[in-house]
Design a protein around this motif. Sequence first.
Motif, PDB file in Angstrom:
ATOM      1  N   ASP A   1     -20.643  16.646  11.536  1.00  0.00           N
ATOM      2  CA  ASP A   1     -19.729  16.459  10.522  1.00  0.00           C
ATOM      3  C   ASP A   1     -19.192  15.107  10.778  1.00  0.00           C
ATOM      4  N   VAL A   2     -18.730  14.463   9.662  1.00  0.00           N
ATOM      5  CA  VAL A   2     -17.919  13.227   9.507  1.00  0.00           C
ATOM      6  C   VAL A   2     -16.493  13.419  10.150  1.00  0.00           C
ATOM      7  N   LYS A   3     -16.150  12.369  10.869  1.00  0.00           N
ATOM      8  CA  LYS A   3     -14.927  12.653  11.455  1.00  0.00           C
ATOM      9  C   LYS A   3     -14.057  11.331  11.211  1.00  0.00           C
ATOM     10  N   VAL A   4     -12.843  11.343  10.717  1.00  0.00           N
ATOM     11  CA  VAL A   4     -12.005  10.407  10.571  1.00  0.00           C
ATOM     12  C   VAL A   4     -10.809  10.434  11.273  1.00  0.00           C
ATOM     13  N   THR A   5     -10.362   9.847  12.284  1.00  0.00           N
ATOM     14  CA  THR A   5      -9.318  10.068  12.794  1.00  0.00           C
ATOM     15  C   THR A   5      -8.161   8.879  12.834  1.00  0.00           C
ATOM     16  N   GLN A   6      -6.934   9.238  12.669  1.00  0.00           N
ATOM     17  CA  GLN A   6      -5.938   8.431  12.703  1.00  0.00           C
ATOM     18  C   GLN A   6      -5.067   8.248  13.840  1.00  0.00           C
ATOM     19  N   SER A   7      -4.473   7.218  14.332  1.00  0.00           N
ATOM     20  CA  SER A   7      -3.858   7.102  15.615  1.00  0.00           C
ATOM     21  C   SER A   7      -2.734   8.297  15.754  1.00  0.00           C
ATOM     22  N   SER A   8      -1.899   8.153  14.837  1.00  0.00           N
ATOM     23  CA  SER A   8      -0.597   8.914  14.723  1.00  0.00           C
ATOM     24  C   SER A   8      -0.401   9.902  13.828  1.00  0.00           C
ATOM     25  N   ARG A   9      -0.050  11.010  13.654  1.00  0.00           N
ATOM     26  CA  ARG A   9       0.314  11.765  12.641  1.00  0.00           C
ATOM     27  C   ARG A   9       1.612  11.522  12.104  1.00  0.00           C
ATOM     28  N   TYR A  10       2.769  11.166  13.084  1.00  0.00           N
ATOM     29  CA  TYR A  10       4.084  11.013  12.573  1.00  0.00           C
ATOM     30  C   TYR A  10       4.415   9.673  13.301  1.00  0.00           C
ATOM     31  N   LEU A  11       4.852   8.873  12.589  1.00  0.00           N
ATOM     32  CA  LEU A  11       5.379   7.664  13.508  1.00  0.00           C
ATOM     33  C   LEU A  11       7.027   7.298  12.764  1.00  0.00           C
ATOM     34  N   VAL A  12       7.774   6.802  13.659  1.00  0.00           N
ATOM     35  CA  VAL A  12       9.223   6.295  13.298  1.00  0.00           C
ATOM     36  C   VAL A  12       9.475   4.977  13.640  1.00  0.00           C
ATOM     37  N   LYS A  13       9.810   4.021  12.792  1.00  0.00           N
ATOM     38  CA  LYS A  13       9.925   2.702  13.164  1.00  0.00           C
ATOM     39  C   LYS A  13      11.138   2.197  12.347  1.00  0.00           C
ATOM     40  N   ARG A  14      11.785   1.084  13.074  1.00  0.00           N
ATOM     41  CA  ARG A  14      12.713   0.422  12.348  1.00  0.00           C
ATOM     42  C   ARG A  14      12.591  -0.756  11.652  1.00  0.00           C
ATOM     43  N   THR A  15      13.328  -0.985  10.709  1.00  0.00           N
ATOM     44  CA  THR A  15      12.988  -2.195   9.787  1.00  0.00           C
ATOM     45  C   THR A  15      12.983  -3.338  10.539  1.00  0.00           C
ATOM     46  N   GLY A  16      11.950  -4.296  10.125  1.00  0.00           N
ATOM     47  CA  GLY A  16      11.647  -5.219  10.865  1.00  0.00           C
ATOM     48  C   GLY A  16      10.547  -5.288  11.839  1.00  0.00           C
ATOM     49  N   GLU A  17      10.255  -4.143  12.223  1.00  0.00           N
ATOM     50  CA  GLU A  17       9.022  -3.920  13.463  1.00  0.00           C
ATOM     51  C   GLU A  17       7.814  -4.349  12.823  1.00  0.00           C
ATOM     52  N   LYS A  18       6.852  -4.717  13.687  1.00  0.00           N
ATOM     53  CA  LYS A  18       5.837  -4.862  13.410  1.00  0.00           C
ATOM     54  C   LYS A  18       4.839  -3.616  13.683  1.00  0.00           C
ATOM     55  N   VAL A  19       4.097  -2.794  12.519  1.00  0.00           N
ATOM     56  CA  VAL A  19       3.598  -1.552  12.839  1.00  0.00           C
ATOM     57  C   VAL A  19       2.264  -1.530  12.467  1.00  0.00           C
ATOM     58  N   PHE A  20       1.306  -1.012  13.438  1.00  0.00           N
ATOM     59  CA  PHE A  20      -0.151  -0.821  13.312  1.00  0.00           C
ATOM     60  C   PHE A  20      -0.658   0.493  13.162  1.00  0.00           C
ATOM     61  N   LEU A  21      -1.347   0.578  12.318  1.00  0.00           N
ATOM     62  CA  LEU A  21      -1.943   2.115  12.062  1.00  0.00           C
ATOM     63  C   LEU A  21      -3.402   1.896  12.140  1.00  0.00           C
ATOM     64  N   GLU A  22      -4.016   2.793  12.987  1.00  0.00           N
ATOM     65  CA  GLU A  22      -5.403   2.608  13.438  1.00  0.00           C
ATOM     66  C   GLU A  22      -6.198   3.760  12.891  1.00  0.00           C
ATOM     67  N   CYS A  23      -7.455   3.544  12.416  1.00  0.00           N
ATOM     68  CA  CYS A  23      -8.344   4.410  11.802  1.00  0.00           C
ATOM     69  C   CYS A  23      -9.477   4.172  12.289  1.00  0.00           C
ATOM     70  N   VAL A  24     -10.339   5.335  12.683  1.00  0.00           N
ATOM     71  CA  VAL A  24     -11.584   5.282  13.314  1.00  0.00           C
ATOM     72  C   VAL A  24     -12.533   6.303  12.532  1.00  0.00           C
ATOM     73  N   GLN A  25     -13.576   6.082  12.197  1.00  0.00           N
ATOM     74  CA  GLN A  25     -14.783   6.879  11.931  1.00  0.00           C
ATOM     75  C   GLN A  25     -16.055   6.777  12.713  1.00  0.00           C
ATOM     76  N   ASP A  26     -16.490   7.935  12.766  1.00  0.00           N
ATOM     77  CA  ASP A  26     -17.707   8.117  13.675  1.00  0.00           C
ATOM     78  C   ASP A  26     -19.091   8.240  13.054  1.00  0.00           C
ATOM     79  N   MET A  27     -19.182   8.009  11.608  1.00  0.00           N
ATOM     80  CA  MET A  27     -20.405   8.084  11.065  1.00  0.00           C
ATOM     81  C   MET A  27     -20.868   6.764  10.560  1.00  0.00           C
ATOM     82  N   ASP A  28     -20.649   5.720  11.031  1.00  0.00           N
ATOM     83  CA  ASP A  28     -21.497   4.353  10.729  1.00  0.00           C
ATOM     84  C   ASP A  28     -21.364   4.203   9.214  1.00  0.00           C
ATOM     85  N   HIS A  29     -20.131   4.560   8.801  1.00  0.00           N
ATOM     86  CA  HIS A  29     -19.969   4.131   7.373  1.00  0.00           C
ATOM     87  C   HIS A  29     -19.683   2.807   7.296  1.00  0.00           C
TER      88      HIS A  29
END
Lengths: 114, 115
Positions: A1-29
């Motif tokens: 099965d194709v799996k797409v994962t994201q680093s966090s389900r919930y994230l709380v940040k403050r205004t002005g912060e730099k935010v990184f959202l990561e995504c990984v897929q395991d099917m060579d798409h």
Amino acid sequence: DVKVTQSSRYLVKRTGEKVFLECVQDMDHENMFWYRQDPGLGLRLIYFSYDVKMKEKGDIPEGYSVSREKKERFSLILESASTNQTSMYLCASSLSSGRASEQFFGPGTRLTVL
Amino acid sequence: AQTVTQSQPEMSVQEAETVTLSCTYDTSENNYYLFWYKQPPSRQMILVIRQEAYKQQNATENRFSVNFQKAAKSFSLKISDSQLGDTAMYFCAFMNQNQGGKLIFGQGTELSVKP
């Protein structure tokens, strides 16, 4: 099965912060996508990538950037988070842009910017 | 630019009954694809059904079928024998064959199946 994962389900940040959202897929798409989902607006495309180090703007790229250094990983970056970027962010991947390939979605990251 | 419109923000149906979700789209292209995706509460979005615009025959997947009216630019989803597990947000989506696999989504319809 194709799996797409994201680093966090919930994230709380403050205004002005730099935010990184990561995504990984395991099917060579080849294709990877970042959407934001807001009530009453559906999903809107922020950026997409059809190959390593390649990226194209979607419909709402302002305030966002992306990085794809490896085929399996696609990162969304909020350079300076603002409250109007509070939303659900969905990552997706698909095999090829040459045909109507199904997009496979991750579970989403619910980002709150205070 | 292409647009997709789902005019029913919320719908409900009794278990075992049939429900139809509406979707219209606007495009000047001739070669495209249409999709229905399902997003269950707190779960990942999954593909329900896909239709190629060049095919006249309506797509069917078990209890799910579409009514594709190309001239009217309409693409409705029919769910037969509704089950509690069908409770979800449903999104209609459009893909232009020549635009790199990008999807354009409608606003979504929240479907509740009641016991």
